[in-house]
Scaffold this motif. Structure first.
Motif, PDB file in Angstrom:
ATOM      1  N   UNK A  25      12.969  28.732  -4.769  1.00  0.00           N
ATOM      2  CA  UNK A  25      13.228  27.568  -4.359  1.00  0.00           C
ATOM      3  C   UNK A  25      13.153  26.321  -5.459  1.00  0.00           C
ATOM      4  N   UNK A  26      13.412  26.491  -6.584  1.00  0.00           N
ATOM      5  CA  UNK A  26      13.259  25.620  -7.562  1.00  0.00           C
ATOM      6  C   UNK A  26      14.625  24.606  -7.627  1.00  0.00           C
ATOM      7  N   UNK A  27      14.473  23.323  -8.099  1.00  0.00           N
ATOM      8  CA  UNK A  27      15.066  22.138  -8.133  1.00  0.00           C
ATOM      9  C   UNK A  27      15.066  21.460  -9.562  1.00  0.00           C
ATOM     10  N   UNK A  28      16.243  21.272 -10.238  1.00  0.00           N
ATOM     11  CA  UNK A  28      16.102  20.327 -11.470  1.00  0.00           C
ATOM     12  C   UNK A  28      16.925  18.988 -11.077  1.00  0.00           C
ATOM     13  N   UNK A  44      16.647  28.602 -15.744  1.00  0.00           N
ATOM     14  CA  UNK A  44      15.163  28.843 -15.956  1.00  0.00           C
ATOM     15  C   UNK A  44      14.656  30.076 -16.426  1.00  0.00           C
ATOM     16  N   UNK A  45      13.786  30.299 -17.236  1.00  0.00           N
ATOM     17  CA  UNK A  45      13.136  31.213 -18.003  1.00  0.00           C
ATOM     18  C   UNK A  45      11.670  31.114 -17.903  1.00  0.00           C
ATOM     19  N   UNK A  46      11.085  32.164 -17.193  1.00  0.00           N
ATOM     20  CA  UNK A  46       9.505  32.278 -16.891  1.00  0.00           C
ATOM     21  C   UNK A  46       8.852  33.231 -17.802  1.00  0.00           C
ATOM     22  N   UNK A  47       7.953  33.229 -18.444  1.00  0.00           N
ATOM     23  CA  UNK A  47       7.484  34.204 -19.239  1.00  0.00           C
ATOM     24  C   UNK A  47       5.765  33.966 -19.501  1.00  0.00           C
ATOM     25  N   UNK A  48       5.085  35.052 -19.088  1.00  0.00           N
ATOM     26  CA  UNK A  48       3.798  35.127 -19.636  1.00  0.00           C
ATOM     27  C   UNK A  48       3.620  36.211 -21.115  1.00  0.00           C
ATOM     28  N   UNK A  75      23.818  18.874 -13.167  1.00  0.00           N
ATOM     29  CA  UNK A  75      22.814  18.390 -13.803  1.00  0.00           C
ATOM     30  C   UNK A  75      21.821  18.351 -12.681  1.00  0.00           C
ATOM     31  N   UNK A  76      22.044  18.606 -11.486  1.00  0.00           N
ATOM     32  CA  UNK A  76      20.944  18.585 -10.474  1.00  0.00           C
ATOM     33  C   UNK A  76      20.837  19.871  -9.780  1.00  0.00           C
ATOM     34  N   UNK A  77      20.741  21.148 -10.389  1.00  0.00           N
ATOM     35  CA  UNK A  77      20.858  22.500 -10.125  1.00  0.00           C
ATOM     36  C   UNK A  77      19.539  22.822  -8.981  1.00  0.00           C
ATOM     37  N   UNK A  78      19.915  23.655  -8.063  1.00  0.00           N
ATOM     38  CA  UNK A  78      18.876  24.203  -7.058  1.00  0.00           C
ATOM     39  C   UNK A  78      19.031  25.729  -7.236  1.00  0.00           C
ATOM     40  N   UNK A  79      18.007  26.455  -7.584  1.00  0.00           N
ATOM     41  CA  UNK A  79      17.861  27.900  -7.733  1.00  0.00           C
ATOM     42  C   UNK A  79      17.145  28.260  -6.479  1.00  0.00           C
ATOM     43  N   UNK A  80      17.574  29.252  -5.829  1.00  0.00           N
ATOM     44  CA  UNK A  80      17.027  29.875  -4.654  1.00  0.00           C
ATOM     45  C   UNK A  80      16.072  30.755  -5.032  1.00  0.00           C
ATOM     46  N   UNK A 147      13.677  11.648 -19.194  1.00  0.00           N
ATOM     47  CA  UNK A 147      12.692  12.542 -18.445  1.00  0.00           C
ATOM     48  C   UNK A 147      13.260  13.338 -17.583  1.00  0.00           C
ATOM     49  N   UNK A 148      13.321  14.384 -17.383  1.00  0.00           N
ATOM     50  CA  UNK A 148      13.816  15.140 -16.393  1.00  0.00           C
ATOM     51  C   UNK A 148      12.799  15.894 -15.518  1.00  0.00           C
ATOM     52  N   UNK A 149      13.041  16.035 -14.323  1.00  0.00           N
ATOM     53  CA  UNK A 149      11.843  16.653 -13.339  1.00  0.00           C
ATOM     54  C   UNK A 149      12.658  18.125 -13.021  1.00  0.00           C
ATOM     55  N   UNK A 150      11.284  18.912 -12.760  1.00  0.00           N
ATOM     56  CA  UNK A 150      11.730  20.281 -12.487  1.00  0.00           C
ATOM     57  C   UNK A 150      10.584  20.668 -11.237  1.00  0.00           C
ATOM     58  N   UNK A 151      11.143  20.847 -10.018  1.00  0.00           N
ATOM     59  CA  UNK A 151       9.889  21.058  -9.168  1.00  0.00           C
ATOM     60  C   UNK A 151      10.433  22.175  -8.281  1.00  0.00           C
ATOM     61  N   UNK A 152       9.491  23.093  -7.806  1.00  0.00           N
ATOM     62  CA  UNK A 152       9.738  23.896  -6.768  1.00  0.00           C
ATOM     63  C   UNK A 152       9.681  23.101  -5.241  1.00  0.00           C
ATOM     64  N   UNK A 153      10.776  23.592  -4.558  1.00  0.00           N
ATOM     65  CA  UNK A 153      10.797  22.879  -3.235  1.00  0.00           C
ATOM     66  C   UNK A 153       9.952  23.838  -2.361  1.00  0.00           C
ATOM     67  N   UNK A 154       9.611  25.156  -2.663  1.00  0.00           N
ATOM     68  CA  UNK A 154       8.935  25.870  -2.006  1.00  0.00           C
ATOM     69  C   UNK A 154       7.704  26.450  -2.584  1.00  0.00           C
ATOM     70  N   UNK A 155       7.320  27.685  -2.630  1.00  0.00           N
ATOM     71  CA  UNK A 155       6.085  28.265  -3.043  1.00  0.00           C
ATOM     72  C   UNK A 155       6.380  29.079  -4.111  1.00  0.00           C
ATOM     73  N   UNK A 156       5.481  29.198  -5.156  1.00  0.00           N
ATOM     74  CA  UNK A 156       5.430  30.152  -6.292  1.00  0.00           C
ATOM     75  C   UNK A 156       4.805  31.420  -5.783  1.00  0.00           C
TER      76      UNK A 156
END
Length: 156
Positions: A25-28, A44-48, A75-80, A147-156
């Motif tokens: 549940x991520x939103x841009x 989005x790409x996540x990496x450790x 420009x305002x994406x929502x990834x489940x 400045x752009x915001x990237x926030x999770x709407x739910x939990x990680x």
């Protein structure tokens, strides 16, 4: 005369486990335009960083990165949810000391993908709170700051 002393011991067990981290549940918001149409195709790409000593284990080198689906013309994406979980093999203390690398990519079919922004987030805060929020500074050119915001709407 007999003297007594009081001692305290703290014992920590450092057993390695395979951790599975899901990004949901991520939103841009207010992403920069990267295409001629005035929109972008973000993902989005996540990496450790991988542990080369554990190249043979899932969560050692393999599985330490994941990505979301591409959302076209937005420009305002929502990834489940990310395509797959991110895996980490090690102790909880090691995982808390890792840095999560987050990148917003503009997907291009015919040319090289463009990096729209990135953030580096310590995993200690993510594991303690279970939530992650990142504001990404993205610049189209030196005169325009956006400045752009990237926030999770739910939990990680």
């Amino acid at each position: 005369m007999l003297e007594t002393y009081r001692c305290q011991f703290h014992i920590y067990f450092q057993e390695a486990f395979l951790y599975q981290i899901r990004f949901v549940d991520w939103r841009g918001a207010n992403l920069q335009t990267a295409d001629e149409t005035g929109t972008s195709d973000p993902k989005l790409e996540f990496r450790i960083r991988p542990n080369k000593k554990l190249w043979y284990r899932k969560g050692g080198v393999r599985g330490r990165s994941t990505e979301t689906e591409v959302i076209y013309n937005n420009l305002f994406p929502h990834w489940r949810e990310a395509k797959r979980p991110l895996y980490y093999y090690g102790t909880r203390a090691d995982l808390e000391n890792e840095i999560l690398h987050l990148r917003v990519i503009d997907y291009d079919r015919t040319s090289r993908n463009d990096v729209m922004g990135f953030a580096e987030v310590p995993m200690r805060g993510v594991l303690q709170g279970g939530r992650l929020s990142a504001s990404l500074a993205m610049y189209e050119d030196a005169s325009q700051k956006k400045t752009s915001a990237l926030t999770p709407a739910g939990l990680v």
